[in-house]
Design a protein around this motif. Structure first.
Motif, PDB file in Angstrom:
ATOM      1  N   TYR A  37      86.747 -18.165  93.726  1.00 34.31           N
ATOM      2  CA  TYR A  37      86.574 -18.084  92.274  1.00 34.31           C
ATOM      3  C   TYR A  37      86.471 -19.485  91.672  1.00 34.31           C
ATOM      4  O   TYR A  37      85.695 -19.718  90.727  1.00 34.31           O
ATOM      5  CB  TYR A  37      87.742 -17.349  91.628  1.00 34.31           C
ATOM      6  CG  TYR A  37      87.870 -15.886  91.965  1.00 34.31           C
ATOM      7  CD1 TYR A  37      86.781 -15.126  92.406  1.00 34.31           C
ATOM      8  CD2 TYR A  37      89.105 -15.231  91.836  1.00 34.31           C
ATOM      9  CE1 TYR A  37      86.915 -13.786  92.702  1.00 34.31           C
ATOM     10  CE2 TYR A  37      89.246 -13.880  92.124  1.00 34.31           C
ATOM     11  CZ  TYR A  37      88.149 -13.167  92.561  1.00 34.31           C
ATOM     12  OH  TYR A  37      88.289 -11.833  92.859  1.00 34.31           O
ATOM     13  N   ILE A  38      87.255 -20.411  92.194  1.00 33.36           N
ATOM     14  CA  ILE A  38      87.221 -21.778  91.682  1.00 33.36           C
ATOM     15  C   ILE A  38      85.864 -22.422  91.963  1.00 33.36           C
ATOM     16  O   ILE A  38      85.296 -23.112  91.097  1.00 33.36           O
ATOM     17  CB  ILE A  38      88.379 -22.599  92.283  1.00 33.36           C
ATOM     18  CG1 ILE A  38      89.710 -22.115  91.689  1.00 33.36           C
ATOM     19  CG2 ILE A  38      88.185 -24.094  92.021  1.00 33.36           C
ATOM     20  CD1 ILE A  38      90.941 -22.775  92.291  1.00 33.36           C
ATOM     21  N   GLU A  39      85.326 -22.181  93.144  1.00 31.59           N
ATOM     22  CA  GLU A  39      83.990 -22.694  93.460  1.00 31.59           C
ATOM     23  C   GLU A  39      82.946 -22.127  92.498  1.00 31.59           C
ATOM     24  O   GLU A  39      82.055 -22.848  92.029  1.00 31.59           O
ATOM     25  CB  GLU A  39      83.612 -22.332  94.896  1.00 31.59           C
ATOM     26  CG  GLU A  39      84.408 -23.053  95.973  1.00 31.59           C
ATOM     27  CD  GLU A  39      83.977 -22.630  97.366  1.00 31.59           C
ATOM     28  OE1 GLU A  39      82.905 -21.987  97.481  1.00 31.59           O
ATOM     29  OE2 GLU A  39      84.699 -22.926  98.334  1.00 31.59           O
ATOM     30  N   ILE A  40      83.059 -20.840  92.194  1.00 29.39           N
ATOM     31  CA  ILE A  40      82.116 -20.193  91.268  1.00 29.39           C
ATOM     32  C   ILE A  40      82.249 -20.796  89.872  1.00 29.39           C
ATOM     33  O   ILE A  40      81.252 -21.092  89.199  1.00 29.39           O
ATOM     34  CB  ILE A  40      82.364 -18.674  91.222  1.00 29.39           C
ATOM     35  CG1 ILE A  40      82.065 -18.048  92.580  1.00 29.39           C
ATOM     36  CG2 ILE A  40      81.511 -18.015  90.137  1.00 29.39           C
ATOM     37  CD1 ILE A  40      82.582 -16.623  92.723  1.00 29.39           C
ATOM     38  N   THR A  41      83.491 -20.985  89.438  1.00 29.53           N
ATOM     39  CA  THR A  41      83.736 -21.571  88.124  1.00 29.53           C
ATOM     40  C   THR A  41      83.043 -22.918  87.995  1.00 29.53           C
ATOM     41  O   THR A  41      82.381 -23.212  86.988  1.00 29.53           O
ATOM     42  CB  THR A  41      85.249 -21.729  87.891  1.00 29.53           C
ATOM     43  OG1 THR A  41      85.841 -20.421  87.810  1.00 29.53           O
ATOM     44  CG2 THR A  41      85.545 -22.489  86.612  1.00 29.53           C
ATOM     45  N   ARG A  42      83.165 -23.744  89.002  1.00 29.26           N
ATOM     46  CA  ARG A  42      82.567 -25.084  88.949  1.00 29.26           C
ATOM     47  C   ARG A  42      81.044 -25.015  89.014  1.00 29.26           C
ATOM     48  O   ARG A  42      80.362 -25.825  88.370  1.00 29.26           O
ATOM     49  CB  ARG A  42      83.153 -25.943  90.074  1.00 29.26           C
ATOM     50  CG  ARG A  42      84.658 -26.167  89.862  1.00 29.26           C
ATOM     51  CD  ARG A  42      85.328 -26.987  90.931  1.00 29.26           C
ATOM     52  NE  ARG A  42      86.760 -27.107  90.628  1.00 29.26           N
ATOM     53  CZ  ARG A  42      87.622 -27.826  91.343  1.00 29.26           C
ATOM     54  NH1 ARG A  42      87.212 -28.494  92.415  1.00 29.26           N
ATOM     55  NH2 ARG A  42      88.894 -27.868  91.002  1.00 29.26           N
ATOM     56  N   TYR A  43      80.535 -24.060  89.748  1.00 28.10           N
ATOM     57  CA  TYR A  43      79.079 -23.878  89.812  1.00 28.10           C
ATOM     58  C   TYR A  43      78.544 -23.487  88.428  1.00 28.10           C
ATOM     59  O   TYR A  43      77.528 -24.019  87.968  1.00 28.10           O
ATOM     60  CB  TYR A  43      78.747 -22.803  90.842  1.00 28.10           C
ATOM     61  CG  TYR A  43      77.267 -22.554  91.047  1.00 28.10           C
ATOM     62  CD1 TYR A  43      76.536 -23.306  91.959  1.00 28.10           C
ATOM     63  CD2 TYR A  43      76.599 -21.558  90.332  1.00 28.10           C
ATOM     64  CE1 TYR A  43      75.172 -23.077  92.160  1.00 28.10           C
ATOM     65  CE2 TYR A  43      75.241 -21.321  90.516  1.00 28.10           C
ATOM     66  CZ  TYR A  43      74.543 -22.079  91.432  1.00 28.10           C
ATOM     67  OH  TYR A  43      73.195 -21.849  91.617  1.00 28.10           O
ATOM     68  N   VAL A  44      79.240 -22.555  87.762  1.00 26.62           N
ATOM     69  CA  VAL A  44      78.817 -22.125  86.422  1.00 26.62           C
ATOM     70  C   VAL A  44      78.871 -23.291  85.446  1.00 26.62           C
ATOM     71  O   VAL A  44      77.939 -23.513  84.653  1.00 26.62           O
ATOM     72  CB  VAL A  44      79.699 -20.952  85.932  1.00 26.62           C
ATOM     73  CG1 VAL A  44      79.438 -20.670  84.447  1.00 26.62           C
ATOM     74  CG2 VAL A  44      79.438 -19.701  86.748  1.00 26.62           C
ATOM     75  N   ILE A  45      79.936 -24.063  85.486  1.00 23.40           N
ATOM     76  CA  ILE A  45      80.063 -25.204  84.573  1.00 23.40           C
ATOM     77  C   ILE A  45      78.926 -26.192  84.794  1.00 23.40           C
ATOM     78  O   ILE A  45      78.363 -26.747  83.835  1.00 23.40           O
ATOM     79  CB  ILE A  45      81.437 -25.875  84.742  1.00 23.40           C
ATOM     80  CG1 ILE A  45      82.542 -24.941  84.238  1.00 23.40           C
ATOM     81  CG2 ILE A  45      81.489 -27.198  83.992  1.00 23.40           C
ATOM     82  CD1 ILE A  45      83.945 -25.422  84.529  1.00 23.40           C
ATOM     83  N   ASP A  46      78.540 -26.406  86.049  1.00 21.78           N
ATOM     84  CA  ASP A  46      77.433 -27.322  86.345  1.00 21.78           C
ATOM     85  C   ASP A  46      76.118 -26.837  85.742  1.00 21.78           C
ATOM     86  O   ASP A  46      75.267 -27.648  85.350  1.00 21.78           O
ATOM     87  CB  ASP A  46      77.268 -27.491  87.857  1.00 21.78           C
ATOM     88  CG  ASP A  46      78.358 -28.355  88.479  1.00 21.78           C
ATOM     89  OD1 ASP A  46      79.062 -29.050  87.727  1.00 21.78           O
ATOM     90  OD2 ASP A  46      78.519 -28.310  89.718  1.00 21.78           O
ATOM     91  N   LEU A  47      75.932 -25.524  85.641  1.00 25.52           N
ATOM     92  CA  LEU A  47      74.710 -24.969  85.047  1.00 25.52           C
ATOM     93  C   LEU A  47      74.702 -25.103  83.526  1.00 25.52           C
ATOM     94  O   LEU A  47      73.636 -25.020  82.897  1.00 25.52           O
ATOM     95  CB  LEU A  47      74.564 -23.490  85.416  1.00 25.52           C
ATOM     96  CG  LEU A  47      74.322 -23.153  86.887  1.00 25.52           C
ATOM     97  CD1 LEU A  47      74.309 -21.640  87.073  1.00 25.52           C
ATOM     98  CD2 LEU A  47      73.013 -23.760  87.379  1.00 25.52           C
ATOM     99  N   CYS A  48      75.887 -25.255  82.953  1.00 25.50           N
ATOM    100  CA  CYS A  48      76.049 -25.376  81.494  1.00 25.50           C
ATOM    101  C   CYS A  48      75.276 -24.289  80.734  1.00 25.50           C
ATOM    102  O   CYS A  48      74.469 -24.584  79.856  1.00 25.50           O
ATOM    103  CB  CYS A  48      75.602 -26.757  81.030  1.00 25.50           C
ATOM    104  SG  CYS A  48      76.179 -27.175  79.358  1.00 25.50           S
ATOM    105  N   PRO A  49      75.554 -23.009  81.013  1.00 24.59           N
ATOM    106  CA  PRO A  49      74.872 -21.943  80.286  1.00 24.59           C
ATOM    107  C   PRO A  49      75.579 -21.549  78.996  1.00 24.59           C
ATOM    108  O   PRO A  49      75.054 -20.757  78.213  1.00 24.59           O
ATOM    109  CB  PRO A  49      74.915 -20.788  81.276  1.00 24.59           C
ATOM    110  CG  PRO A  49      76.223 -20.993  81.980  1.00 24.59           C
ATOM    111  CD  PRO A  49      76.438 -22.481  82.057  1.00 24.59           C
TER     112      PRO A  49
END
Length: 520
Positions: A455-467
């Protein structure tokens, strides 16, 4: 608008201010007002305690196969639907089959995970999974059982669901098909009235005799009703000014607790100029988070897409802050730089004034970096309708969302998996196959610690996309009649399942204390 004279008085009642419309079909309703009705009219397969632990309800016990692919539930015999028929394994299977076939509401929780629901015998039902679904048990307090026989008798044909016609949607939109602690008594365009189920299988003798959802959040009316003791509790969409004025009424208090709520400003990543990540990052750097926190007392700046009190959230994820220079540098890298006047940007808000203030705040912040935003008020119904297509979904929208179950996947999947694109839950339209695979892999992980790490990896991936602009973690803030109402959630004893705080079976009302107030 509902008139004061249209609100009756009974000795034991909770009246609640609700947004409108209210969808009471468990296979369709998923917003605050819909689930508030559903949690009172229907029963979940299992329930949860205040710590989020799954506890027996319709199912009195269960077991899980060694490979984690089969969950078998053993139902309590003798539980009755409101029409007097018995709830059995056939109803559980029908409810899940109907949920997955309709494919709306919160069906995304199970749509890609359940292979088959099997009736073993009258009181035994098994869910066979396509793959391991780690949080399956903790999702089930949000799975509500409907009356198969009653719905089948009221199916309209032809319909879009082949042999099942309309699957009873035309009926359940305003008819009772549940076994819950409250029975639907009256459903108009202005209110929903429910009365306590006299045959409920649990002891609810101390619960209110009636529950009334009043279709208005208009501040002046609510203050009048509160002062006359004709409204017991407000919903969560009250602005700070309204709550302050309500708190001035004698014996009306403001309950506040952290309930896993988040405020987001969604960014439609498929609509120019927000299809450019540099524009999205510019807005994220330009937003005044400290001011946003001040707008909502008790809130804190969000750290990514999941509130920190939700298990599996990331306390160390990257956090934007107000930095105009970084925002301007991002804009200069955009392919639209120098042509922003050709791409008008709208930010929509609905429901309450503090959402409007967040929209106005972003509009002001954007002007500091040379972007013009137009603030548009909409309605909840129109917003839900517009969310069905990329073109109609606004550039930006101030959105509030809660977790449906106490794990980070609840919000990560609801907000960013492609299965929720086209619903109110996801105005970003990410449609990212890599992210989808990451979410699916995480929830297919049996070991909890390993799942949380993903979940933490997913959270950081989403933040990197800045949607999304992750604005604030919001508390539940609700006005209620503290002098004659015992409400566990107001004392910090809320069950961390979506809208269990509005389940009337946990609440006590003391009519004699209300009468004393009326005589003052």
């Amino acid at each position: 608008m509902i008139s004061v004279s249209g609100i009756g008085v009974t000795s034991s009642i909770v009246r609640y201010s609700s947004d409108w419309p209210v969808i009471i079909d468990p296979s369709v309703g998923s917003d605050c007002q819909g689930v508030t009705a559903i949690v009172n009219l229907f029963d979940p397969l299992v329930s949860a305690d205040t710590k989020g632990n799954v506890i027996p309800h319709i199912a009195e016990s269960w077991d899980v196969s060694s490979d984690g692919l089969t969950y078998t539930f053993y139902l309590r015999p003798g539980i009755k639907f409101h029409d007097g028929s018995e709830l059995t394994a056939e109803d559980v299977k029908f409810s899940m089959d109907r949920m997955l076939t309709i494919g709306e509401g919160i069906s995304y929780l199970w749509l890609e995970n359940i292979q088959e629901t099997e009736v073993i015998d009258k009181y035994t039902v098994a869910f066979h999974m396509k793959t391991i679904f780690g949080p399956f048990l903790v999702t089930l307090p949000s799975f509500y059982i409907v009356n198969k026989e009653l719905i089948m008798a009221n199916i309209k044909k032809p319909g879009i669901y082949d042999d099942m016609g309309d699957y009873g949607r035309g009926y359940v939109i305003d008819h009772d098909a549940g076994s819950g602690p409250y029975v639907l008594k009256d459903f108009t365009g202005e209110y929903i009235l429910m009365e306590k189920n006299p045959n409920y299988f649990l002891d609810i003798n101390s619960a209110p005799d009636e529950f009334k959802m009043i279709g208005s959040t208009e501040p002046i009316l609510l203050k009048t009703l509160m002062a006359r003791r004709e409204l017991e509790m407000t919903n969560r969409w009250m602005g700070s000014e309204t709550l302050k004025s309500l708190a001035e009424i004698e014996d009306v208090e403001i309950a506040q607790w952290r309930g896993g709520g988040m405020e987001y400003i969604t960014m439609n990543t498929r609509k120019p100029p927000l299809d450019d990540i540099h524009v999205r990052k510019a807005l994220a750097w330009a937003f005044d988070y400290e001011m946003a926190v001040k707008l909502v007392p008790g809130s804190v700046q969000a750290r990514g897409p999941v509130p920190l009190l939700i298990p599996g959230s990331d306390p160390n994820s990257f956090q934007y802050h107000l930095d105009i220079e970084k925002a301007k540098l991002e804009l200069k890298q955009s392919k639209y730089y120098g042509h922003f006047d050709e791409y008008p940007i709208e930010i929509e808000w609905n429901t309450n004034k503090y959402m409007e203030k967040q929209a106005m705040l972003l509009m002001a912040n954007a002007s500091d970096i040379g972007l013009t935003l137009n603030v548009v008020e909409t309605t909840w119904a129109l917003f839900c309708s517009d969310s069905a297509s990329i073109e109609a979904t606004p550039h930006l929208h101030v959105l509030s969302a809660n977790s449906y179950y106490p794990e980070a996947a609840s919000l990560l999947q609801a907000r960013y998996h492609s299965s929720t694109a086209g619903t109110w839950l996801q105005g970003e339209w990410l449609l990212d196959p890599v992210l989808d695979e990451m979410i699916e892999n995480a929830i297919a992980t049996k070991d909890k610690d390993e799942r949380y790490a993903k979940y933490i990896e997913i959270t950081r991936y989403v933040i990197d996309l800045c949607p999304t602009i992750f604005t604030i973690e919001t508390p539940e803030r609700r006005a209620y009649q503290s002098a004659y109402m015992d409400w566990p959630a107001a004392k910090g004893e809320a069950v961390p399942v979506y809208k269990y705080d509005n389940s009337m079976r946990y609440i006590k009302v003391y009519p004699e204390k209300r009468e004393k107030l009326l005589k003052k």
